[in-house]
Design an enzyme around this catalytic site. Structure first.
Site, PDB file in Angstrom:
ATOM      1  N   LYS A  31       0.845  -1.192   0.000  1.00  0.00           N
ATOM      2  CA  LYS A  31       0.000   0.000   0.000  1.00  0.00           C
ATOM      3  C   LYS A  31       0.883   1.246   0.000  1.00  0.00           C
ATOM      4  O   LYS A  31       2.082   1.182   0.272  1.00  0.00           O
ATOM      5  CB  LYS A  31      -0.918  -0.015   1.223  1.00  0.00           C
ATOM      6  CG  LYS A  31      -0.180  -0.001   2.557  1.00  0.00           C
ATOM      7  CD  LYS A  31      -1.138  -0.141   3.725  1.00  0.00           C
ATOM      8  CE  LYS A  31      -0.387  -0.144   5.061  1.00  0.00           C
ATOM      9  NZ  LYS A  31      -1.302  -0.317   6.205  1.00  0.00           N
ATOM     10  N   TYR A 257      16.035  29.968   8.120  1.00  0.00           N
ATOM     11  CA  TYR A 257      14.956  30.855   8.524  1.00  0.00           C
ATOM     12  C   TYR A 257      14.958  31.136  10.022  1.00  0.00           C
ATOM     13  O   TYR A 257      15.144  30.241  10.843  1.00  0.00           O
ATOM     14  CB  TYR A 257      13.601  30.260   8.139  1.00  0.00           C
ATOM     15  CG  TYR A 257      13.325  30.271   6.648  1.00  0.00           C
ATOM     16  CD1 TYR A 257      13.229  31.475   5.964  1.00  0.00           C
ATOM     17  CD2 TYR A 257      13.161  29.082   5.941  1.00  0.00           C
ATOM     18  CE1 TYR A 257      12.975  31.498   4.601  1.00  0.00           C
ATOM     19  CE2 TYR A 257      12.899  29.084   4.590  1.00  0.00           C
ATOM     20  CZ  TYR A 257      12.811  30.304   3.913  1.00  0.00           C
ATOM     21  OH  TYR A 257      12.564  30.325   2.570  1.00  0.00           O
TER      22      TYR A 257
END
EC number: 6.3.2.4
Length: 729
Positions: A31, A257
């Site tokens: 999956k 940042y």
């Protein structure tokens, strides 16, 4: 360069580890695009290395596998209410059913298509996700059984999901397994017997043998995530990139940042072109590390969308050098488990979030050497015919053995054709190239219908099938299968087959003849007398010699078939009548007070004969008087199986020596199971030999070899390779 390297050799090794731990079938869960690895590539590799089932979450995922040409059985876990399942049924997918409403929708679609839908019923044992609740379960299995009788559905399996799959020993797991067992019993009461059962995930497969049942679903363990620890699983994905840029900065400089990170000293910074859009979790900012020049270094500051910065300190890092985000850890690099810890999540989330924009590169698993096929088909594969069924008293057991063998033969080596022999003795060939997958007896019988409903079946056609085979596996038990009848036929046709030849089969089946041969060679056997045809009583001398209790058994029938235990001589007449339903020649045997212990024997292609660890069969107190046919093959609650048996090493060695000696004296070939009684718990006494023991899901022979480190696919290879090697008996 950024890439996710998927190591299919590691995947093959992980499958090998699981095959060595269980004789249950392996279902590779692919999956979420194979947990981010690539569903199609993982599915193909898994099927090539021991998996026989695939699983996907949704129908669309499974259809993509079919579109890629993958024909193995695929189970889908979930579909939506009112979802059109037409294409799923046309693609022969197994659909999970959690409610009567789902079942009715699937059955209605199957009727419109004129097909039988394959479904697997899911019971909720505590996860409370999907699956029928215990209160809803009886009505669901009754409805499924009714629709199966009508022909619109076939219930292939029953399954559930563990609540604490990655916490070995959690008390909730025991309760779930008890609930699951009761759900299976409820289904059996409704008529749904002999269905695939599965609840175990990778960790349960490694830590909870009780949970193995018929199939194990491999998700995280397939990809090398070892939640239990210490099992040798190898991570299958390495995420890496080449450094895009470097720069030297002074101590105290802010990086990335918000300048949440400041350099502690003058440092070399390396820009890695992987960010959270590529799968690196932003939550790991401030704690994550990446390996550069073989050394783990901190990720400096926030992880950005397309990149992150590594503080390389004083390492002389250059543009173009390799940066490893995670890998196996064997070279000191971080692992996916490390990244999960740094970001407060599970390793599976780290794997599945690796973005499709990161190219995958596959390292092909090295193929093991395969003996050259002799007289094989044009595709280089050996044509293997599996005989099952037969007119003896062990038809059902033989069908179960045949289904297991057909399921576990390696389709990379073999083209497999099942041939059913009906209880009436009709030979009914099945499809000439049976697909890979896990199948039950129902599947094989359905594919070999009675000649009354399918023309072209008969002895002539069966003889042609046998004569054209490279190797025949006669998965036949008891009279007709193990008594030399089929072996004589194959000898006359010049067919190569697994197992003992005619002479050894005749001796092994006749308990009287086997005892006479073995006792003259010095092996200990239980004392006995023979009653032939119309002789209905023992002499006074025989009664005194044998004593009470005594066992009365057909001389030439299958294991435990027709056997009675008499506690007084007035019961002898009834016991003789029972035995003579199977054979006019009857043994009356002295009872040996002791433990029942079996040894498996296997002949290797080089002529070496090996004995397995012993297994002990323990009857539950207050149950049956002895190990009869029902206890052996029908009532799983009647006995406990101790493997390996708790026996002193010197007694184990004696059992193994006697088993190999009996195998050689009787002239056996290929394989056998030798059953002993340990008189007073210490003295081995030969009981009987089975020249083609059972291979069903619960049979002891493959389980004993799995305990010895030979999983079922390799066991079958060994049996066939021994035939091809032409080792004399």
């Amino acid at each position: 360069m950024t890439e996710a390297v998927v190591d299919l050799a590691a995947l093959a090794e992980n499958l090998r580890i699981f095959r060595a731990r269980t004789d249950a079938a392996l279902m590779a869960v692919v999956k979420a695009d194979g947990y981010g690895h690539g569903a199609v590539q993982i599915a193909r590799a898994a099927l090539a290395h021991g998996a026989t089932w695939l699983a996907a979450s949704f129908i669309g995922e499974a259809l993509a596998l079919r579109a890629a040409g993958i024909q193995a059985p695929i189970l889908t876990f979930l579909h939506l209410p009112d979802e059109d399942v037409t294409e799923a049924l046309r693609a022969d997918l197994d659909l999970t059913v959690s409610s009567q409403a789902q079942l009715a929708e699937i059955a209605a679609c199957a009727k419109r298509l004129g097909r039988t839908a394959e479904v697997q019923l899911k019971v909720d044992t505590g996860l409370h996700r999907n699956g029928a609740s215990p209160a809803q379960w009886p009505a669901l299995v009754e409805a499924a059984a009714r629709l199966e009788r009508e022909g619109s559905v076939h219930v292939r399996g029953i399954w559930s999901h563990l609540v604490h799959p990655d916490q070995p020993g959690h008390p909730t797991t025991t309760r779930q397994l008890d609930l699951f067992d009761e759900a299976v019993r409820e289904a059996e009461r409704a008529g749904l017997t002999g269905r695939l059962r599965h609840i175990a995930n990778s960790t349960a497969a490694l830590t909870i043998p009780r949970s193995h049942y018929d199939v194990i679903r491999l998700g995280s363990g397939l990809y090398g995530i070892d939640h239990a620890g210490g099992n040798g699983l190898v991570p299958t994905m390495t995420l890496r990139a080449r450094i895009a840029m470097t720069r030297r900065v002074d101590a105290g400089e802010g990086v990335s940042y918000d300048h949440l990170y400041q350099t502690a000293e003058a440092s070399n910074l390396a820009l890695v072109p992987l960010g959270y859009a590529d799968g690196l979790p932003r939550a790991a900012s401030g704690s994550a590390r990446i390996s550069v020049l073989g050394e783990q270094r901190s990720v400096a500051g926030r992880i950005a969308m397309n990149s992150c910065i590594v503080d390389a300190g004083q390492l002389d890092v250059m543009p173009g050098d390799e940066a490893v985000v995670f890998g196996t850890g064997s070279r000191g690099e971080p692992t996916v488990a490390d990244w999960a810890a740094w970001s407060g999540t599970t390793p599976l989330e780290i794997l599945t979030r690796v973005s499709p924009r990161v190219p995958r590169r596959y390292i092909t698993a090295a193929e093991g050497e395969v003996p050259a096929a002799r007289e094989s088909g044009h595709d280089g594969k050996l044509r293997v015919v599996v005989l099952f069924g037969g007119p003896g008293g062990e038809y059902d057991v033989s069908c179960a053995s045949g289904a297991t063998i057909v399921s576990y033969l390696d389709r990379e080596r073999y083209r497999v054709q099942p041939v059913r022999i009906s209880p009436e003795g009709r030979w009914i060939p099945g499809p000439t190239d049976w697909p890979a997958g896990v199948f039950g007896p129902h599947d094989l019988v359905a594919a070999t219908p009675d000649p009354a409903v399918r023309s072209g079946a008969g002895h002539g056609q069966a003889l042609e099938v046998l004569a054209a085979a490279d190797v025949v596996v006669p998965a036949l038990h008891g009279p007709f299968g193990e008594d030399g009848t089929v072996q004589a036929l194959m000898d006359a046709l010049g067919v190569r087959y697994v197992g003992s030849g005619m002479a050894a089969s005749v001796l092994g089946m006749d308990k009287d003849a086997a005892k006479r041969v073995l006792v003259t060679s010095g092996l200990r056997v239980a004392d006995w007398a023979v009653l032939r045809r119309e002789v209905d009583d023992l002499s006074d001398a025989d009664r005194e010699r044998l004593g009470l209790p005594a066992f009365v058994k057909p001389a030439r029938s299958g294991s435990s078939v027709g056997v009675s235990r008499v506690k007084n001589w007035e019961e002898l007449g009834t016991a003789l009548a029972t035995a003579r339903k199977w054979d006019e020649k009857v043994l009356v045997e002295r009872s040996v007070i002791g433990r029942e212990v079996d040894i498996a024997v296997l002949e290797h292609p080089d002529g070496r004969i090996e004995a397995s660890p012993p297994v002990e069969i323990v009857l539950h107190q207050g149950g049956r008087d002895f190990l009869d046919y029902a206890a052996k093959y029908q009532d799983a609650t009647a006995t406990d199986i101790l493997l390996p048996a708790p026996i002193a090493p010197e007694i184990t060695a004696e059992l193994q020596r006697m088993a190999v000696q009996a195998f050689e004296i009787l002239g056996c070939r290929g394989l056998a199971r030798v059953d002993f009684l340990l008189r007073d718990g210490v003295e081995p006494v030969f009981n009987e030999i089975n020249t083609f023991p059972g291979f069903s899901a619960t049979s002891l022979y493959p389980r004993m070899w799995a305990e010895a480190g030979i999983p079922l696919p390799r066991l079958l290879d060994t049996m066939i390779d021994t035939v091809l090697a032409g080792v004399p008996a």
